[in-house]
Design an enzyme around this catalytic site. Structure first.
Site: not given
Length: 334
Positions: A44, A173-174, A226-227, A306
């Site tokens: 990214h 958290i990403d 499914w979550k 992180g």
């Protein structure tokens, strides 16, 4: 091949200025791309940069546009991104959310009509650097099948949370709601690597670690099956409702590009309720407890979210940022 951070930053800035951005926006955007690469999220950062330039050339991104606030309601604001550059739109929105949080304890900015924000985790780090808990997410074009489906009707809608620490070693958290983001899948394919765990389906309908196969089918795997599918749908709903912008389905049916997105950026100032020392004590205690786990493999490392970015950042500052030479040369020639 490794490139120093400052050299990469200047090249990104040079190209963006050439494409019509003002100096401030070009520097902010270039810093985001370079910092993302510095932290090891090459998919990214540098690897995504040529595609962003193509979006500018094709008119998907307007280099002259700026986001504007269209509605204020206490701790919440609704913004229109005006199809400006996605990462600077999100930076401005998170800055405003933090301002609101410092005043009211919580700040919420819902952003419509924006573009891909690149590394969503950058805005978690941004909030944490300002001493705030950050929560943000974006919808996307339809790029993931709902659980039990074959065709793509939901987004992998990245979700980010961050917790600040006084020492700057924030917890962030990403995560895309697909097992791997498309950027990570592309990076694995470019490097000729297989994914560490299955990330989607091949043309025969089998789970696979082959990044090239997943790129062919576009059948990425939702996290938690499914979550992850259900969470994607709900995040899309909330982003579209609060921003008044496009849903994943709208983007797919009317735009067909990773553009016109809806995002929500939330900041919480925890010092309104606890002292900085109390906050650090809680975070440190949880980290120490988790890192005290027995590793599966001898000398295995248990990390908090992180922590690996911090390690990579230090290494890349000292030794330069690894680049795929073909991509770097294409940027030099822009």
């Amino acid at each position: 091949m490794r490139v120093p951070y400052d050299v990469m930053l200047k090249e990104f800035q040079r190209v963006l200025l050439k494409k019509g951005f003002d100096e401030k926006t070009a520097f902010e955007a270039a810093s985001n791309f370079a910092q993302t690469s510095l932290d090891g999220v090459y998919s990214h950062g540098i690897n995504r940069f040529p595609r962003v330039i193509s979006y500018i050339d094709n008119g998907v991104i307007d280099p002259k546009a700026q986001p504007v606030c269209e509605l204020e309601c206490g701790i919440m604001e609704k913004w229109n991104g005006n199809l400006a550059l996605g990462n600077t739109n999100a930076m401005k929105a998170m800055d405003r959310a933090c301002e609101l949080a410092k005043e009211h304890g919580v700040g919420v900015v819902a952003l419509k009509n924006t573009n891909h924000w690149m590394r969503g985790g950058a805005f978690g780090w941004q909030a944490a650097d300002k001493g705030c808990i950050g929560i943000c997410w974006t919808n996307t074009m339809p790029n993931m099948p709902a659980y039990g489906a074959k065709d793509r009707r939901i987004g992998n809608n990245p979700f980010i949370m961050s917790v600040p620490r006084s020492n700057g070693e924030h917890v962030v958290i990403d995560c895309a709601l697909s097992q791997f983001s498309y950027g990570k899948i592309e990076e694995s394919r470019l490097k000729g690597k297989v994914l560490p765990v299955p990330g989607g389906y091949d043309s025969e309908g089998n789970l696979t670690t082959d990044a090239a196969e997943i790129e062919k089918t576009w059948r990425v795997l939702p996290i938690g099956f499914w979550k992850g599918s259900g969470l994607s749908i709900v995040l899309d709903m909330v982003a579209a409702i609060l921003s008044g912008g496009n849903s994943v389905g709208d983007i797919g049916e009317t735009i067909g590009e990773e553009a016109g997105l809806s995002q929500v950026l939330i900041a919480i100032d925890p010092t309104k309720l606890s002292s900085r020392e109390e906050i650090d004590a809680v975070v440190d205690k949880i980290i120490d407890y988790v890192k005290g786990s027995e590793p599966v493999q001898e000398n295995g490392v248990i990390s908090y979210p992180g922590e690996s970015s911090l390690r990579t950042r230090k290494d890349n500052l000292e030794n330069g940022i690894p680049v795929i030479e073909e991509i770097w040369n294409s940027i030099l020639n822009m």
